[in-house]
Motif scaffolding. Structure first.
Motif, PDB file in Angstrom:
ATOM      1  N   LYS A  89       0.846  -1.200   0.000  1.00 18.81           N
ATOM      2  CA  LYS A  89       0.000   0.000   0.000  1.00 18.81           C
ATOM      3  C   LYS A  89       0.881   1.249   0.000  1.00 18.81           C
ATOM      4  CE  LYS A  89      -4.088  -1.964   2.278  1.00 18.81           C
ATOM      5  NZ  LYS A  89      -3.696  -3.348   2.036  1.00 18.81           N
ATOM      6  N   GLU A  91       0.984   5.361   0.734  1.00 15.80           N
ATOM      7  CA  GLU A  91       0.286   6.404   1.493  1.00 15.80           C
ATOM      8  C   GLU A  91       0.062   7.669   0.676  1.00 15.80           C
ATOM      9  OE1 GLU A  91       1.438   5.412   6.095  1.00 15.80           O
ATOM     10  OE2 GLU A  91       2.720   6.793   4.994  1.00 15.80           O
ATOM     11  N   LYS A  92       0.961   7.925  -0.263  1.00 19.14           N
ATOM     12  CA  LYS A  92       0.787   9.105  -1.102  1.00 19.14           C
ATOM     13  C   LYS A  92       1.557   8.949  -2.408  1.00 19.14           C
ATOM     14  CE  LYS A  92       2.640  12.228   1.639  1.00 19.14           C
ATOM     15  NZ  LYS A  92       3.231  13.499   2.130  1.00 19.14           N
ATOM     16  N   GLU A 212       3.501   2.673   2.489  1.00 18.73           N
ATOM     17  CA  GLU A 212       2.778   2.820   3.757  1.00 18.73           C
ATOM     18  C   GLU A 212       3.735   2.749   4.948  1.00 18.73           C
ATOM     19  OE1 GLU A 212      -1.418   1.136   5.390  1.00 18.73           O
ATOM     20  OE2 GLU A 212       0.074  -0.382   4.895  1.00 18.73           O
ATOM     21  N   GLY A 213       3.549   3.714   5.862  1.00 18.06           N
ATOM     22  CA  GLY A 213       4.379   3.748   7.059  1.00 18.06           C
ATOM     23  C   GLY A 213       5.548   4.700   6.960  1.00 18.06           C
ATOM     24  N   ASN A 214       5.680   5.395   5.812  1.00 16.56           N
ATOM     25  CA  ASN A 214       6.840   6.261   5.603  1.00 16.56           C
ATOM     26  C   ASN A 214       6.508   7.738   5.420  1.00 16.56           C
ATOM     27  OD1 ASN A 214       9.464   4.509   5.240  1.00 16.56           O
ATOM     28  ND2 ASN A 214       7.814   3.378   4.238  1.00 16.56           N
ATOM     29  N   SER A 215       5.250   8.115   5.559  1.00 13.83           N
ATOM     30  CA  SER A 215       4.861   9.509   5.355  1.00 13.83           C
ATOM     31  C   SER A 215       5.527  10.461   6.347  1.00 13.83           C
ATOM     32  CB  SER A 215       3.342   9.663   5.447  1.00 13.83           C
ATOM     33  OG  SER A 215       2.733   9.110   4.308  1.00 13.83           O
ATOM     34  N   ASN A 216       5.789   9.972   7.558  1.00 14.02           N
ATOM     35  CA  ASN A 216       6.410  10.816   8.583  1.00 14.02           C
ATOM     36  C   ASN A 216       7.908  10.602   8.692  1.00 14.02           C
ATOM     37  OD1 ASN A 216       3.950  12.045   9.407  1.00 14.02           O
ATOM     38  ND2 ASN A 216       3.423  10.186  10.558  1.00 14.02           N
TER      39      ASN A 216
END
Length: 242
Positions: A89, A91-92, A212-216
């Motif tokens: 997935k 995230e962006k 997913e899990g890397n936006s921050n």
């Protein structure tokens, strides 16, 4: 004993945190050189580290991410990523530019439009695997929507990647093939010519897709910010993405 266990726990948390905040990039064979240049410039300008993981087609890369390769950003066509069946997935999707499908041909031929593929002097046409390559997907859709594919079915061959298509054209083993701007710009002297095809297939919108899990992830944020700089845009344009 408790001190040892506590120390090991702290160490494991530190290693896990460092890995989670790292930056690992992947892309397909056709854009590996572009990605390498982007990463090299990013390192030079920021002093930050980038782990580069290349090799395989889109499906294989997604399988590697699912298996825990640690990739945080994947550079590819948004449509292709959305079309592939995967548990990965994103995230962006950060837009980095658009590109087009290119029809190229060997030396000794001269084509003025895709319909020239129907002519008797064009005996073989190849395109990349639609399930594995961005431009294979675009070529397949174009051949279908234009009706040309059905008319030249006996001439068509499917290969693995864009570089493989180009090598067949450069060697003269194939008369024509579908590639991208990158290989045409780099090896124009090795082929007879090319033309861009701008319609008849879904738009090729290149993105930096954040897993997913890397936006921050601070390293990911810094790289995405770099992609918006003029220097990054120059590299992208050099490789046919704008």
């Amino acid at each position: 004993m408790k001190k040892i266990i506590l120390s090991l726990t702290v160490l494991m948390l530190f290693v896990s945190s460092a890995f989670a905040d790292g930056l690992a990039i992947t892309t397909g064979a056709g854009y590996m050189k572009m990605s390498k240049e982007l990463c090299a410039e990013y390192k030079a300008e920021t002093g930050r580290n980038v782990q580069e993981m290349y090799g395989g087609n889109i499906g294989q890369m997604l399988a590697q991410i699912e298996a825990g390769s640690g990739v945080s950003v994947m550079i590819s066509d948004k449509g292709a990523l959305e079309a592939v069946k995967t548990n990965v997935k994103f995230e962006k999707y950060v837009p980095i530019g658009n590109t087009v499908l290119v029809l190229a041909w060997r030396k000794g031929l001269s084509l003025s439009s895709p319909s020239d593929l129907l002519k008797d002097n064009v005996k073989s046409v190849c395109y990349p695997d639609p399930k594995a390559a961005i431009y294979g997907r675009a070529a397949s859709k174009f051949l279908e929507s234009s009706g040309i594919g059905a008319k030249i079915a006996g001439k068509l061959s499917q290969v693995s990647t864009v570089p493989q298509v180009f090598s067949y054209l450069a060697s003269g083993e194939m008369d024509a093939g579908f590639v991208n701007r990158v290989v045409v710009r780099a090896g124009a002297k090795d082929i007879g010519g090319s033309l861009e095809i701008t319609e008849g297939y879904p738009p090729l919108n290149m993105v930096a897709a954040v897993v997913e899990g890397n936006s921050n992830n601070n390293e990911v944020k810094a790289f995405l910010a770099f992609l918006k700089t003029e220097k990054a845009k120059e590299i992208l344009k050099k490789h046919g993405v704008w």
